[in-house]
Write an enzyme that holds these catalytic residues in place. Structure first.
Site, PDB file in Angstrom:
ATOM      1  N   LYS A  82     -14.334  -4.383   2.640  1.00 32.54           N
ATOM      2  CA  LYS A  82     -14.822  -2.688   2.225  1.00 32.54           C
ATOM      3  C   LYS A  82     -16.724  -3.194   2.609  1.00 32.54           C
ATOM      4  CE  LYS A  82     -12.456  -0.528  -0.926  1.00 32.54           C
ATOM      5  NZ  LYS A  82     -12.164   0.116  -2.407  1.00 32.54           N
ATOM      6  N   ASP A 110     -13.932   6.855  -2.127  1.00 32.03           N
ATOM      7  CA  ASP A 110     -13.376   6.401  -3.805  1.00 32.03           C
ATOM      8  C   ASP A 110     -13.955   7.031  -5.130  1.00 32.03           C
ATOM      9  OD1 ASP A 110     -11.751   4.650  -2.307  1.00 32.03           O
ATOM     10  OD2 ASP A 110     -13.318   3.049  -2.677  1.00 32.03           O
ATOM     11  N   THR A 136      -9.727  -1.584   3.366  1.00 30.77           N
ATOM     12  CA  THR A 136      -9.419  -1.882   1.325  1.00 30.77           C
ATOM     13  C   THR A 136      -9.589  -3.401   1.129  1.00 30.77           C
ATOM     14  OG1 THR A 136      -8.084  -1.838  -0.578  1.00 30.77           O
ATOM     15  CG2 THR A 136      -6.796  -2.442   1.527  1.00 30.77           C
ATOM     16  N   SER A 148       1.301  -1.944   0.296  1.00 29.07           N
ATOM     17  CA  SER A 148       0.270   0.044   0.167  1.00 29.07           C
ATOM     18  C   SER A 148       0.936   1.194   0.061  1.00 29.07           C
ATOM     19  CB  SER A 148      -1.051  -0.171   1.094  1.00 29.07           C
ATOM     20  OG  SER A 148      -1.572   0.889   1.526  1.00 29.07           O
ATOM     21  N   MET A 149       0.243   2.148  -0.428  1.00 29.83           N
ATOM     22  CA  MET A 149       1.243   3.588  -1.000  1.00 29.83           C
ATOM     23  C   MET A 149       0.211   4.425   0.660  1.00 29.83           C
ATOM     24  SD  MET A 149       3.189   3.374  -2.621  1.00 29.83           S
ATOM     25  CE  MET A 149       4.240   4.954  -3.282  1.00 29.83           C
ATOM     26  N   ASN A 176     -18.984  -4.330 -19.073  1.00 29.13           N
ATOM     27  CA  ASN A 176     -18.166  -5.740 -18.961  1.00 29.13           C
ATOM     28  C   ASN A 176     -18.281  -6.737 -19.718  1.00 29.13           C
ATOM     29  OD1 ASN A 176     -17.313  -5.925 -16.266  1.00 29.13           O
ATOM     30  ND2 ASN A 176     -18.651  -7.602 -15.626  1.00 29.13           N
ATOM     31  N   ARG A 177     -17.288  -7.624 -18.701  1.00 30.75           N
ATOM     32  CA  ARG A 177     -17.424  -8.428 -20.006  1.00 30.75           C
ATOM     33  C   ARG A 177     -18.180  -9.388 -19.163  1.00 30.75           C
ATOM     34  NH1 ARG A 177     -12.481 -12.152 -17.099  1.00 30.75           N
ATOM     35  NH2 ARG A 177     -13.423 -11.381 -15.460  1.00 30.75           N
TER      36      ARG A 177
HETATM   37  P1  ATR Z   1     -13.483  -4.872  -7.685  1.00 30.57           P
HETATM   38  O1  ATR Z   1     -14.655  -4.436  -6.778  1.00 30.57           O
HETATM   39  O2  ATR Z   1     -12.264  -4.417  -6.677  1.00 30.57           O
HETATM   40  O3  ATR Z   1     -13.423  -3.696  -8.433  1.00 30.57           O
HETATM   41  P2  ATR Z   1     -14.200  -6.797  -8.965  1.00 30.57           P
HETATM   42  O4  ATR Z   1     -15.918  -6.942  -8.468  1.00 30.57           O
HETATM   43  O5  ATR Z   1     -13.724  -8.480  -8.973  1.00 30.57           O
HETATM   44  O6  ATR Z   1     -13.495  -6.758  -8.320  1.00 30.57           O
HETATM   45  O7  ATR Z   1     -13.845  -6.224 -10.339  1.00 30.57           O
HETATM   46  C1  ATR Z   1     -12.826  -6.417 -10.861  1.00 30.57           C
HETATM   47  C2  ATR Z   1     -13.459  -5.959 -12.817  1.00 30.57           C
HETATM   48  O8  ATR Z   1     -12.890  -6.153 -13.008  1.00 30.57           O
HETATM   49  C3  ATR Z   1     -15.076  -6.929 -13.356  1.00 30.57           C
HETATM   50  O9  ATR Z   1     -15.968  -6.116 -14.425  1.00 30.57           O
HETATM   51  C4  ATR Z   1     -14.361  -7.667 -13.892  1.00 30.57           C
HETATM   52  O10 ATR Z   1     -15.086  -8.559 -14.770  1.00 30.57           O
HETATM   53  P3  ATR Z   1     -16.189  -9.655 -14.453  1.00 30.57           P
HETATM   54  O11 ATR Z   1     -17.452  -8.710 -14.111  1.00 30.57           O
HETATM   55  O12 ATR Z   1     -16.734 -10.129 -16.152  1.00 30.57           O
HETATM   56  O13 ATR Z   1     -15.114 -10.599 -13.604  1.00 30.57           O
HETATM   57  C5  ATR Z   1     -13.088  -7.119 -14.675  1.00 30.57           C
HETATM   58  N1  ATR Z   1     -12.491  -8.124 -15.210  1.00 30.57           N
HETATM   59  C6  ATR Z   1     -11.323  -9.044 -14.059  1.00 30.57           C
HETATM   60  N2  ATR Z   1     -10.279  -9.555 -15.476  1.00 30.57           N
HETATM   61  C7  ATR Z   1     -11.057  -9.149 -16.739  1.00 30.57           C
HETATM   62  C8  ATR Z   1     -10.424  -9.781 -17.864  1.00 30.57           C
HETATM   63  N3  ATR Z   1      -9.118 -10.730 -17.917  1.00 30.57           N
HETATM   64  N4  ATR Z   1     -11.556  -9.091 -18.829  1.00 30.57           N
HETATM   65  C9  ATR Z   1     -12.443  -8.104 -18.110  1.00 30.57           C
HETATM   66  N5  ATR Z   1     -12.557  -8.058 -17.663  1.00 30.57           N
HETATM   67  C10 ATR Z   1     -11.718  -8.359 -16.862  1.00 30.57           C
END
Ligand code: ATR
Length: 278
Positions: free
Chosen positions: A65, A101, A61, A14-15, A151-152
Protein backbone atom coordinates in the site's frame (compact mmCIF):
# COMPACT_ATOMS: atom_id res chain seq x y z
CA UNK A 1 -13.95 -5.53 -21.51
CA UNK A 2 -13.13 -3.97 -18.14
CA UNK A 3 -9.86 -5.34 -16.78
CA UNK A 4 -9.40 -5.16 -13.01
CA UNK A 5 -7.15 -6.86 -10.49
CA UNK A 6 -5.59 -7.07 -7.06
CA UNK A 7 -1.88 -6.63 -6.34
CA UNK A 8 -0.49 -7.97 -3.05
CA UNK A 9 1.34 -10.80 -1.33
CA UNK A 10 -0.30 -13.15 -0.56
CA UNK A 11 -3.63 -12.65 -2.36
CA UNK A 12 -4.95 -16.22 -2.59
CA UNK A 13 -7.79 -15.91 -0.06
CA UNK A 14 -9.09 -12.57 -1.28
CA UNK A 15 -12.86 -12.01 -1.56
CA UNK A 16 -12.31 -9.12 -3.99
CA UNK A 17 -12.75 -11.14 -7.24
CA UNK A 18 -16.15 -12.36 -6.07
CA UNK A 19 -17.29 -8.87 -4.98
CA UNK A 20 -16.19 -7.16 -8.20
CA UNK A 21 -17.67 -9.88 -10.39
CA UNK A 22 -21.02 -9.31 -8.65
CA UNK A 23 -20.70 -5.56 -9.13
CA UNK A 24 -19.90 -5.99 -12.83
CA UNK A 25 -22.96 -8.24 -13.21
CA UNK A 26 -25.12 -5.75 -11.36
CA UNK A 27 -23.98 -2.91 -13.65
CA UNK A 28 -24.09 -5.04 -16.80
CA UNK A 29 -20.37 -4.57 -17.43
CA UNK A 30 -18.30 -7.34 -19.01
CA UNK A 31 -14.87 -7.79 -17.51
CA UNK A 32 -12.43 -9.67 -15.31
CA UNK A 33 -10.78 -9.28 -11.89
CA UNK A 34 -7.47 -11.12 -11.56
CA UNK A 35 -5.10 -11.73 -8.67
CA UNK A 36 -1.42 -10.69 -8.94
CA UNK A 37 0.77 -12.15 -6.21
CA UNK A 38 3.99 -10.13 -6.58
CA UNK A 39 7.35 -11.22 -5.22
CA UNK A 40 8.40 -8.74 -2.47
CA UNK A 41 11.99 -8.81 -3.74
CA UNK A 42 10.97 -7.93 -7.29
CA UNK A 43 8.03 -5.64 -6.64
CA UNK A 44 9.35 -2.59 -8.56
CA UNK A 45 9.95 -4.73 -11.64
CA UNK A 46 6.82 -6.90 -11.49
CA UNK A 47 4.43 -3.99 -10.92
CA UNK A 48 5.51 -2.61 -14.32
CA UNK A 49 4.61 -5.85 -16.17
CA UNK A 50 2.50 -5.52 -19.30
CA UNK A 51 -0.33 -7.48 -17.66
CA UNK A 52 -0.66 -4.99 -14.82
CA UNK A 53 -0.12 -2.02 -17.13
CA UNK A 54 -2.99 -3.34 -19.23
CA UNK A 55 -5.49 -3.11 -16.35
CA UNK A 56 -8.09 -0.33 -16.19
CA UNK A 57 -7.73 -0.31 -12.43
CA UNK A 58 -6.52 -2.41 -9.54
CA UNK A 59 -6.64 -2.75 -5.78
CA UNK A 60 -3.49 -2.82 -3.70
CA UNK A 61 -3.20 -4.79 -0.50
CA UNK A 62 -0.50 -5.68 2.04
CA UNK A 63 2.46 -5.29 1.85
CA UNK A 64 2.35 -2.82 -1.06
CA UNK A 65 0.00 0.00 0.00
CA UNK A 66 2.97 2.36 0.51
CA UNK A 67 5.44 0.79 -1.93
CA UNK A 68 3.11 1.51 -4.86
CA UNK A 69 3.32 5.29 -4.37
CA UNK A 70 6.56 5.98 -6.34
CA UNK A 71 4.92 4.27 -9.33
CA UNK A 72 1.93 6.63 -9.42
CA UNK A 73 1.42 9.81 -11.46
CA UNK A 74 -0.88 11.35 -8.85
CA UNK A 75 -2.66 10.76 -5.53
CA UNK A 76 -6.08 11.86 -4.40
CA UNK A 77 -6.48 13.72 -1.10
CA UNK A 78 -7.19 10.67 1.11
CA UNK A 79 -4.20 8.72 -0.22
CA UNK A 80 -1.95 11.76 0.19
CA UNK A 81 -3.11 12.28 3.78
CA UNK A 82 -2.53 8.64 4.69
CA UNK A 83 0.56 7.94 2.61
CA UNK A 84 -1.12 4.68 1.59
CA UNK A 85 -3.06 3.54 -1.47
CA UNK A 86 -5.57 0.69 -1.85
CA UNK A 87 -7.05 1.61 -5.25
CA UNK A 88 -5.34 2.61 -8.50
CA UNK A 89 -7.05 3.92 -11.63
CA UNK A 90 -5.35 3.87 -15.02
CA UNK A 91 -5.92 7.33 -16.53
CA UNK A 92 -4.58 9.29 -19.51
CA UNK A 93 -1.99 10.90 -17.21
CA UNK A 94 -0.93 7.53 -15.74
CA UNK A 95 -1.82 5.66 -12.53
CA UNK A 96 -3.75 7.65 -9.92
CA UNK A 97 -3.90 6.37 -6.32
CA UNK A 98 -6.83 6.51 -3.91
CA UNK A 99 -7.56 5.19 -0.43
CA UNK A 100 -11.10 3.94 0.16
CA UNK A 101 -10.46 2.01 3.42
CA UNK A 102 -11.36 4.72 5.96
CA UNK A 103 -14.37 6.13 4.12
CA UNK A 104 -15.55 2.57 3.36
CA UNK A 105 -15.49 1.83 7.07
CA UNK A 106 -17.24 5.03 8.15
CA UNK A 107 -19.95 4.70 5.50
CA UNK A 108 -20.68 1.09 6.35
CA UNK A 109 -20.93 2.06 10.04
CA UNK A 110 -23.27 5.00 9.44
CA UNK A 111 -25.39 2.89 7.06
CA UNK A 112 -26.14 0.66 10.06
CA UNK A 113 -26.22 3.36 12.76
CA UNK A 114 -27.07 6.63 10.98
CA UNK A 115 -26.50 9.12 13.79
CA UNK A 116 -23.70 7.38 15.70
CA UNK A 117 -20.92 9.78 14.71
CA UNK A 118 -22.57 12.93 16.09
CA UNK A 119 -20.82 15.78 17.89
CA UNK A 120 -21.34 14.10 21.30
CA UNK A 121 -19.91 10.75 20.21
CA UNK A 122 -16.90 9.35 22.09
CA UNK A 123 -15.03 6.91 19.89
CA UNK A 124 -12.28 4.43 20.83
CA UNK A 125 -10.00 2.83 18.25
CA UNK A 126 -8.12 -0.33 19.28
CA UNK A 127 -4.86 -0.70 17.33
CA UNK A 128 -2.52 1.64 15.48
CA UNK A 129 -1.69 -0.02 12.15
CA UNK A 130 -2.61 1.17 8.67
CA UNK A 131 -6.29 0.32 9.11
CA UNK A 132 -6.53 2.36 12.31
CA UNK A 133 -4.82 5.34 10.65
CA UNK A 134 -7.28 5.26 7.71
CA UNK A 135 -10.29 5.04 9.99
CA UNK A 136 -8.96 7.79 12.29
CA UNK A 137 -8.64 10.20 9.34
CA UNK A 138 -12.09 9.33 8.00
CA UNK A 139 -13.59 9.80 11.49
CA UNK A 140 -12.03 13.26 11.74
CA UNK A 141 -14.33 14.38 8.91
CA UNK A 142 -17.36 13.58 11.08
CA UNK A 143 -16.89 16.11 13.85
CA UNK A 144 -17.25 13.62 16.75
CA UNK A 145 -16.46 14.71 20.33
CA UNK A 146 -13.54 12.38 21.13
CA UNK A 147 -11.37 9.84 19.30
CA UNK A 148 -8.99 7.97 21.61
CA UNK A 149 -6.57 5.33 20.34
CA UNK A 150 -5.44 2.38 22.45
CA UNK A 151 -2.49 0.29 21.36
CA UNK A 152 -0.05 -2.27 22.73
CA UNK A 153 2.79 0.02 21.58
CA UNK A 154 1.69 3.39 22.94
CA UNK A 155 4.04 5.39 20.71
CA UNK A 156 2.30 4.22 17.52
CA UNK A 157 -1.04 5.54 18.84
CA UNK A 158 0.66 8.84 19.72
CA UNK A 159 2.12 9.04 16.20
CA UNK A 160 -1.30 8.76 14.54
CA UNK A 161 -2.71 11.52 16.73
CA UNK A 162 0.43 13.66 16.38
CA UNK A 163 0.40 13.48 12.56
CA UNK A 164 -3.02 15.07 12.36
CA UNK A 165 -3.52 18.83 12.51
CA UNK A 166 -7.20 18.54 13.52
CA UNK A 167 -8.12 20.10 16.86
CA UNK A 168 -10.02 17.19 18.33
CA UNK A 169 -10.01 15.72 21.83
CA UNK A 170 -7.77 12.69 21.23
CA UNK A 171 -5.61 10.64 23.60
CA UNK A 172 -3.28 7.69 23.20
CA UNK A 173 -3.88 5.09 25.91
CA UNK A 174 -2.74 1.58 26.80
CA UNK A 175 -4.89 -1.47 26.09
CA UNK A 176 -5.48 -2.28 29.77
CA UNK A 177 -6.56 1.31 30.39
CA UNK A 178 -8.99 1.02 27.46
CA UNK A 179 -10.45 -2.16 28.98
CA UNK A 180 -10.92 -0.37 32.33
CA UNK A 181 -12.72 2.67 30.89
CA UNK A 182 -14.74 1.04 28.08
CA UNK A 183 -17.94 2.48 29.55
CA UNK A 184 -16.70 5.99 28.60
CA UNK A 185 -17.22 5.28 24.89
CA UNK A 186 -20.22 5.21 22.54
CA UNK A 187 -18.39 3.51 19.65
CA UNK A 188 -15.51 1.01 20.00
CA UNK A 189 -13.65 -0.10 16.86
CA UNK A 190 -11.26 -3.08 16.83
CA UNK A 191 -8.74 -2.49 14.00
CA UNK A 192 -6.02 -5.08 14.67
CA UNK A 193 -5.64 -8.62 13.30
CA UNK A 194 -6.16 -10.12 16.77
CA UNK A 195 -8.96 -12.72 16.60
CA UNK A 196 -8.51 -13.39 12.90
CA UNK A 197 -8.77 -16.99 11.79
CA UNK A 198 -6.96 -19.33 12.62
CA UNK A 199 -6.49 -17.44 15.92
CA UNK A 200 -10.23 -17.21 16.57
CA UNK A 201 -9.73 -17.70 20.30
CA UNK A 202 -7.79 -14.42 20.72
CA UNK A 203 -9.34 -11.19 21.87
CA UNK A 204 -7.67 -7.77 22.04
CA UNK A 205 -9.19 -6.71 25.40
CA UNK A 206 -11.87 -8.02 27.78
CA UNK A 207 -15.21 -6.23 27.43
CA UNK A 208 -16.85 -6.66 30.81
CA UNK A 209 -16.90 -2.88 31.36
CA UNK A 210 -18.98 -2.21 28.24
CA UNK A 211 -22.20 -0.25 28.66
CA UNK A 212 -25.30 -1.79 27.10
CA UNK A 213 -26.06 -0.21 23.73
CA UNK A 214 -22.45 0.72 22.90
CA UNK A 215 -21.68 0.18 19.22
CA UNK A 216 -18.83 -2.32 18.85
CA UNK A 217 -17.15 -2.94 15.52
CA UNK A 218 -14.43 -5.36 14.45
CA UNK A 219 -12.70 -5.01 11.08
CA UNK A 220 -11.73 -8.69 11.10
CA UNK A 221 -14.13 -10.57 8.79
CA UNK A 222 -12.83 -14.13 9.15
CA UNK A 223 -14.56 -15.29 11.28
CA UNK A 224 -17.50 -13.01 10.60
CA UNK A 225 -18.33 -12.81 14.30
CA UNK A 226 -15.05 -12.62 16.21
CA UNK A 227 -14.68 -13.61 19.82
CA UNK A 228 -14.50 -9.88 20.64
CA UNK A 229 -17.88 -9.28 18.97
CA UNK A 230 -19.45 -12.39 20.51
CA UNK A 231 -18.51 -11.27 23.99
CA UNK A 232 -19.56 -7.67 23.31
CA UNK A 233 -22.97 -8.98 22.23
CA UNK A 234 -23.30 -10.79 25.56
CA UNK A 235 -22.80 -7.42 27.29
CA UNK A 236 -25.57 -5.83 25.24
CA UNK A 237 -23.47 -4.13 22.55
CA UNK A 238 -24.85 -3.30 19.10
CA UNK A 239 -22.55 -4.89 16.54
CA UNK A 240 -20.93 -3.84 13.27
CA UNK A 241 -18.95 -6.37 11.21
CA UNK A 242 -15.71 -6.30 9.20
CA UNK A 243 -17.26 -7.75 6.04
CA UNK A 244 -19.53 -4.69 5.82
CA UNK A 245 -16.44 -2.46 5.60
CA UNK A 246 -14.83 -4.77 3.05
CA UNK A 247 -17.87 -4.59 0.81
CA UNK A 248 -18.21 -0.82 1.10
CA UNK A 249 -14.57 -0.06 0.32
CA UNK A 250 -14.81 -2.36 -2.73
CA UNK A 251 -17.90 -0.51 -3.91
CA UNK A 252 -15.98 2.78 -3.62
CA UNK A 253 -13.12 1.41 -5.70
CA UNK A 254 -15.58 0.14 -8.32
CA UNK A 255 -17.21 3.60 -8.47
CA UNK A 256 -13.79 5.19 -9.04
CA UNK A 257 -12.99 2.79 -11.91
CA UNK A 258 -16.34 2.72 -13.64
CA UNK A 259 -18.10 5.96 -12.66
CA UNK A 260 -21.23 3.90 -12.00
CA UNK A 261 -23.24 3.90 -8.79
CA UNK A 262 -23.50 0.29 -7.57
CA UNK A 263 -25.64 -0.76 -4.63
CA UNK A 264 -23.78 -2.63 -1.87
CA UNK A 265 -26.85 -3.46 0.20
CA UNK A 266 -28.15 -5.83 -2.47
CA UNK A 267 -24.94 -7.87 -2.19
CA UNK A 268 -24.68 -8.09 1.58
CA UNK A 269 -26.82 -11.17 2.09
CA UNK A 270 -25.08 -13.17 -0.65
CA UNK A 271 -21.70 -12.07 0.68
CA UNK A 272 -22.59 -13.26 4.19
CA UNK A 273 -23.62 -16.65 2.82
CA UNK A 274 -20.37 -16.87 0.88
CA UNK A 275 -18.27 -16.02 3.97
CA UNK A 276 -20.14 -18.59 6.03
CA UNK A 277 -19.52 -21.12 3.26
CA UNK A 278 -23.27 -21.78 2.79
P1 ATR B 1 -1.80 -3.01 9.39
O1 ATR B 1 -0.97 -1.87 8.88
O2 ATR B 1 -2.16 -4.03 8.35
O3 ATR B 1 -3.01 -2.54 10.17
P2 ATR B 1 0.20 -3.47 11.45
O4 ATR B 1 0.90 -2.22 11.15
O5 ATR B 1 1.01 -4.70 11.64
O6 ATR B 1 -0.89 -3.87 10.38
O7 ATR B 1 -0.68 -3.21 12.77
C1 ATR B 1 -1.31 -4.20 13.42
C2 ATR B 1 -1.96 -3.68 14.71
O8 ATR B 1 -2.31 -4.82 15.47
C3 ATR B 1 -1.03 -2.87 15.62
O9 ATR B 1 -1.81 -1.94 16.36
C4 ATR B 1 -0.46 -3.94 16.53
O10 ATR B 1 0.01 -3.45 17.79
P3 ATR B 1 1.53 -2.89 17.90
O11 ATR B 1 1.53 -1.56 17.26
O12 ATR B 1 1.79 -2.85 19.36
O13 ATR B 1 2.40 -3.90 17.17
C5 ATR B 1 -1.70 -4.76 16.76
N1 ATR B 1 -1.42 -6.11 17.23
C6 ATR B 1 -1.03 -7.18 16.47
N2 ATR B 1 -0.93 -8.28 17.24
C7 ATR B 1 -1.28 -7.90 18.51
C8 ATR B 1 -1.39 -8.60 19.74
N3 ATR B 1 -1.14 -9.91 19.85
N4 ATR B 1 -1.80 -7.89 20.83
C9 ATR B 1 -2.08 -6.58 20.74
N5 ATR B 1 -2.00 -5.87 19.59
C10 ATR B 1 -1.60 -6.52 18.50
Amino acid sequence: MLKLGLVGHPVGHSMSPWIHEQLMDQQDIKGSYELFDLNPEKFDEEIQSSEIKGLDGFNVTVPYKEKIIPHLADLDESAKELGAVNTVKNTSKGWVGYNTDGTGFVDSLTNDYPNCLNNQARVLLLGSGGASRGIYHALLKNDVATIDIANRTLQRAKDIIGQSTASIDSHAIKLDEAAECLSDYDVVIQTTTVGMSPNDDQQIIPVKRLTKGTIVSDIVYRPMETRFLKEAKEYGARLHFGHQMLLQQAVYAFKIWTETNPDASGLLEEFEKKLKGV
